[in-house]
Motif scaffolding. Structure first.
Motif, mmCIF file in Angstrom:
data_model
loop_
_atom_site.group_PDB
_atom_site.id
_atom_site.type_symbol
_atom_site.label_atom_id
_atom_site.label_comp_id
_atom_site.label_asym_id
_atom_site.label_seq_id
_atom_site.Cartn_x
_atom_site.Cartn_y
_atom_site.Cartn_z
ATOM 1 N N GLU A 97 0.844 -1.210 0.000
ATOM 2 C CA GLU A 97 0.000 0.000 0.000
ATOM 3 C C GLU A 97 0.873 1.252 0.000
ATOM 4 N N GLY A 98 1.976 1.239 0.683
ATOM 5 C CA GLY A 98 2.889 2.393 0.720
ATOM 6 C C GLY A 98 3.533 2.650 -0.631
ATOM 7 N N ARG A 99 3.919 1.554 -1.334
ATOM 8 C CA ARG A 99 4.541 1.700 -2.657
ATOM 9 C C ARG A 99 3.550 2.287 -3.650
ATOM 10 N N LYS A 100 2.244 1.944 -3.494
ATOM 11 C CA LYS A 100 1.233 2.478 -4.402
ATOM 12 C C LYS A 100 1.187 3.999 -4.317
ATOM 13 N N TYR A 101 1.242 4.504 -3.097
ATOM 14 C CA TYR A 101 1.183 5.972 -2.924
ATOM 15 C C TYR A 101 2.443 6.662 -3.484
ATOM 16 N N VAL A 102 3.562 5.990 -3.367
ATOM 17 C CA VAL A 102 4.813 6.548 -3.893
ATOM 18 C C VAL A 102 4.740 6.669 -5.418
ATOM 19 N N VAL A 103 4.249 5.582 -6.070
ATOM 20 C CA VAL A 103 4.124 5.580 -7.536
ATOM 21 C C VAL A 103 3.141 6.649 -7.983
ATOM 22 N N GLN A 104 2.006 6.737 -7.268
ATOM 23 C CA GLN A 104 1.022 7.770 -7.607
ATOM 24 C C GLN A 104 1.621 9.168 -7.479
ATOM 25 N N ALA A 105 2.407 9.378 -6.445
ATOM 26 C CA ALA A 105 3.032 10.693 -6.236
ATOM 27 C C ALA A 105 3.997 11.031 -7.361
ATOM 28 N N ILE A 106 4.724 9.972 -7.803
ATOM 29 C CA ILE A 106 5.678 10.207 -8.909
ATOM 30 C C ILE A 106 4.931 10.581 -10.177
ATOM 31 N N PHE A 107 3.863 9.820 -10.502
ATOM 32 C CA PHE A 107 3.074 10.124 -11.691
ATOM 33 C C PHE A 107 2.452 11.518 -11.603
ATOM 34 N N LEU A 108 1.971 11.861 -10.417
ATOM 35 C CA LEU A 108 1.368 13.176 -10.224
ATOM 36 C C LEU A 108 2.392 14.285 -10.418
ATOM 37 N N ALA A 109 3.608 14.060 -9.905
ATOM 38 C CA ALA A 109 4.667 15.069 -10.053
ATOM 39 C C ALA A 109 5.050 15.260 -11.520
ATOM 40 N N VAL A 110 5.174 14.120 -12.231
ATOM 41 C CA VAL A 110 5.522 14.192 -13.645
ATOM 42 C C VAL A 110 4.423 14.898 -14.427
ATOM 43 N N ALA A 111 3.163 14.577 -14.101
ATOM 44 C CA ALA A 111 2.031 15.213 -14.780
ATOM 45 C C ALA A 111 2.027 16.717 -14.541
ATOM 46 N N MET A 112 2.288 17.118 -13.297
ATOM 47 C CA MET A 112 2.313 18.542 -12.971
ATOM 48 C C MET A 112 3.477 19.237 -13.689
ATOM 49 N N LEU A 113 4.613 18.515 -13.823
ATOM 50 C CA LEU A 113 5.769 19.091 -14.507
ATOM 51 C C LEU A 113 5.448 19.349 -15.980
ATOM 52 N N PHE A 114 4.810 18.342 -16.616
ATOM 53 C CA PHE A 114 4.457 18.517 -18.025
ATOM 54 C C PHE A 114 3.394 19.604 -18.205
ATOM 55 N N ALA A 115 2.449 19.632 -17.280
ATOM 56 C CA ALA A 115 1.389 20.645 -17.367
ATOM 57 C C ALA A 115 1.970 22.051 -17.197
ATOM 58 N N GLY A 116 2.888 22.180 -16.235
ATOM 59 C CA GLY A 116 3.523 23.479 -16.040
ATOM 60 C C GLY A 116 4.336 23.919 -17.243
#
Length: 610
Positions: free
Chosen positions: A5-24
């Motif tokens: 469950e902890g690894r799932k949140y880490v992966v989601q955070a990474i995807f979210l960060a990458v998405a925000m980077l591309f959006a920015g």
């Protein structure tokens, strides 16, 4: 399970960060940074440089000398050329395929993305043939510009010409704003006043589609700038007098320069042989230039400015003035015509004063005048005495604008030569020459060299009784006056009273019994003062010269005529100058029979009028 469950949140955070980077980044590119949009715009933008209307050139009476006429050039952008039908293209333009290939190769060497001229100065038929078919030839376009046209066939040397900027000039800082496709003044007034004549370029941005068809102004013309027309030049030239002088000098080699003494404005500037200024404009300019360059008569030489001559007896006036100022002689000083000193070509009475000496142009007299000025016992050593005297003489002579450039508003002026003691030290050795070595300077021969412009300026100085304004062509730039340097008065080292003392002798030169009696304008009530000269020439017949000014009481014209290989100045140069003065002061010439004989030899002229 908790670990997963902890690894799932880490992966989601990474995807979210990458998405925000591309959006920015996308927001920055699309909203904040306009460079990408500008790059896209450039694919459909055409930058058009608007060449300003070049300034016109007028004579002193408002007659148009140089104007503009529209011409058209075919430009090419190599990168945009697609599937060129060379056969059809060459047929439309009547252009040899070898010329097309050479032009395209030169354009690619210059730039694959910038426009280069392929065919310049298109004729009306060539323009019509290509313009309607240009849509079928991507990468090619027509550009209009203004070329020079002339209202006169005279004064080519002074007017100069406009041509494509030489490749060797492009990298110079002075021409940093010019494109390789630009035209500019190459010589004459066109070159000297390039900045004033050219004006300021403008720029227009136009939207075009993929086929190169214009779709309107970019952003409503927000980034467009207007061109500013060049300023007109109003010269002091009297074009009627100029044309008359060129007619009189037809078939001769030499110069005629006329100046208004009161202002320094050049009234006539004749260089013979001459050529039509229209020869150096339009298609084929390069070929016609080479024809003129290879012409054995050398018509491209600007003789009044660059040909240097011994001044001959005209220089005696300068030597007399310098000697009088130094106190070595006075107006009443007499010297015998001692031909053991130097040969005298005239049989005459004893020159008991300066007026008689000038009238008779006595060589021994002026030999002794300069000797009295140079050898004044400044040193017991006769060699050093000559050095000191010649140095003082040179300083005074230079105040007449000799031995240096006058600063006329043309490029390429020669300064002539007024030799110094150092000059003779180098030639003969220190303390190895005396006055007897350099005596030929006293009669305007030997090492002394002047231009015809300088000789005319000597007459302007005498007419003004001791001062001059730098000779110049342009009396007004646009609505303003001449350049500041042409409004400055230059004063010689000789006091005005000495000029008054030599003028009577100069009047006697053109009077009865004088060496230039053929130049008299007494019948018209015009008083003239002048001096003849016959200049020795090692390479052939002597050169003839005459310099004068008129009217004596209120000088309006100073003139110098130099005719190569024409013999005595009094029988060739003097009558020609007289006709020029008559034409300028009276507006017409009634002595038409003299014109008929001027193109002939001096001997025939003399026989006809004696």
């Amino acid at each position: 399970m908790q670990y997963l469950e902890g690894r799932k949140y880490v992966v989601q955070a990474i995807f979210l960060a990458v998405a925000m980077l591309f959006a920015g980044r996308l927001f920055y590119i699309q909203v904040l940074d306009g460079s990408y949009k500008l790059a896209a715009d450039r694919n459909t933008l055409q930058r058009i440089v608007k060449i300003p209307y070049r300034g016109l050139v007028y004579d002193r009476n408002g007659k148009l000398l140089v104007q503009n006429t529209p011409v058209y050039d075919l430009l090419v952008v190599p990168r945009e050329v697609k599937q060129l039908d060379t056969a059809r293209f060459c047929q439309l333009l009547q252009l040899p395929i070898e010329d097309l290939r050479a032009g395209l190769l030169a354009a690619k060497k210059y730039s694959r993305v910038k426009a280069s001229p392929l065919v310049q100065n298109l004729s009306t038929s060539e323009l019509a043939a290509i313009q309607d078919n240009l849509i079928d030839f991507p990468g090619f376009r027509i550009e209009a510009r203004m070329a020079r046209a002339y209202g006169t066939q005279s004064m080519a040397h002074a007017l100069g010409y406009v041509g494509p900027i030489p490749a060797t000039w492009v990298d110079r800082e002075k021409y940093a704003k010019y494109r390789p496709t630009d035209f500019l003044g190459i010589s004459g007034l066109e070159s000297f006043y390039e900045k004033e004549l050219m004006g300021r370029r403008g720029v227009q941005y136009r939207m075009v589609n993929v086929r190169g068809i214009e779709k309107g102004a970019f952003r409503g013309g927000e980034f467009d700038t207007l061109s500013v027309a060049g300023q007109d030049l109003h010269t002091g030239i009297d074009i009627d007098l100029q044309q008359y002088g060129e007619m009189l000098m037809a078939g001769k080699r030499g110069t005629v320069v006329a100046i208004d003494p009161k202002t320094g404005e050049i009234l006539a500037f004749v260089s013979a042989p001459a050529y039509d200024p229209a020869m150096l404009t339009g298609k084929g300019l390069g070929n016609r230039y080479m024809e003129l360059l290879n012409n054995p008569e050398r018509p491209l030489i600007d003789r009044p400015l660059t040909a240097i001559y011994s001044p001959g007896s005209v220089f005696k006036l300068v030597n007399e003035l310098v000697a009088m100022q130094s106190g070595a002689v006075s107006a009443n000083t007499g010297f015998p015509c001692n031909q053991r000193l130097v040969r005298c070509t005239h049989n005459h009475e004893y020159p008991s004063n300066v007026s008689i000496a000038i009238k008779q142009s006595c060589n021994p007299y002026f030999y002794q005048v300069m000797q009295a000025m140079v050898l004044r016992g400044r040193s017991r050593n006769r060699f050093e005495d000559s050095r000191l005297g010649l140095a003082e003489w040179k300083r005074s002579v230079q105040s007449f604008g000799l031995g240096e450039k006058l600063g006329v508003d043309l490029m390429g002026e020669k300064k002539g030569l007024i030799p110094s003691p150092e000059y003779y030290d180098k030639r003969y050795g220190h303390h190895r020459w005396t006055y007897k070595t350099v005596y030929s300077l006293s009669i305007g021969q030997g090492e002394v060299q002047v231009t015809s412009l300088q000789m005319a300026n000597i007459m302007a100085i005498i007419a003004n009784r001791g001062y001059y304004y730098t000779p110049h062509f342009v009396r007004s730039i646009g609505q303003s006056g001449p350049l500041p340097q042409f409004q400055e008065r230059h004063t010689t080292s000789v006091h005005s009273r000495y000029f008054e003392q030599i003028i009577p002798g100069m009047q006697m030169v053109v009077g009865r019994g004088g060496t230039a009696n053929l130049a008299s304008l007494e019948q018209f009530g015009i008083s003239m003062a002048g001096k003849t000269g016959t200049v020795q020439n090692r390479h052939g017949a002597d050169h003839a010269t005459f310099a004068a000014f008129a009217p004596v009481e209120d000088p309006k014209i100073a003139i110098a005529v130099f005719i190569e290989n024409a013999g005595f100045g009094g029988s060739s140069a003097a009558p020609l100058a007289s006709l020029m003065v008559e034409r300028y002061l009276r507006g017409k010439v009634v002595r038409k029979k003299w014109e008929e004989w001027l193109p002939g030899s001096a001997d025939r002229f003399v026989k006809r009028h004696h």
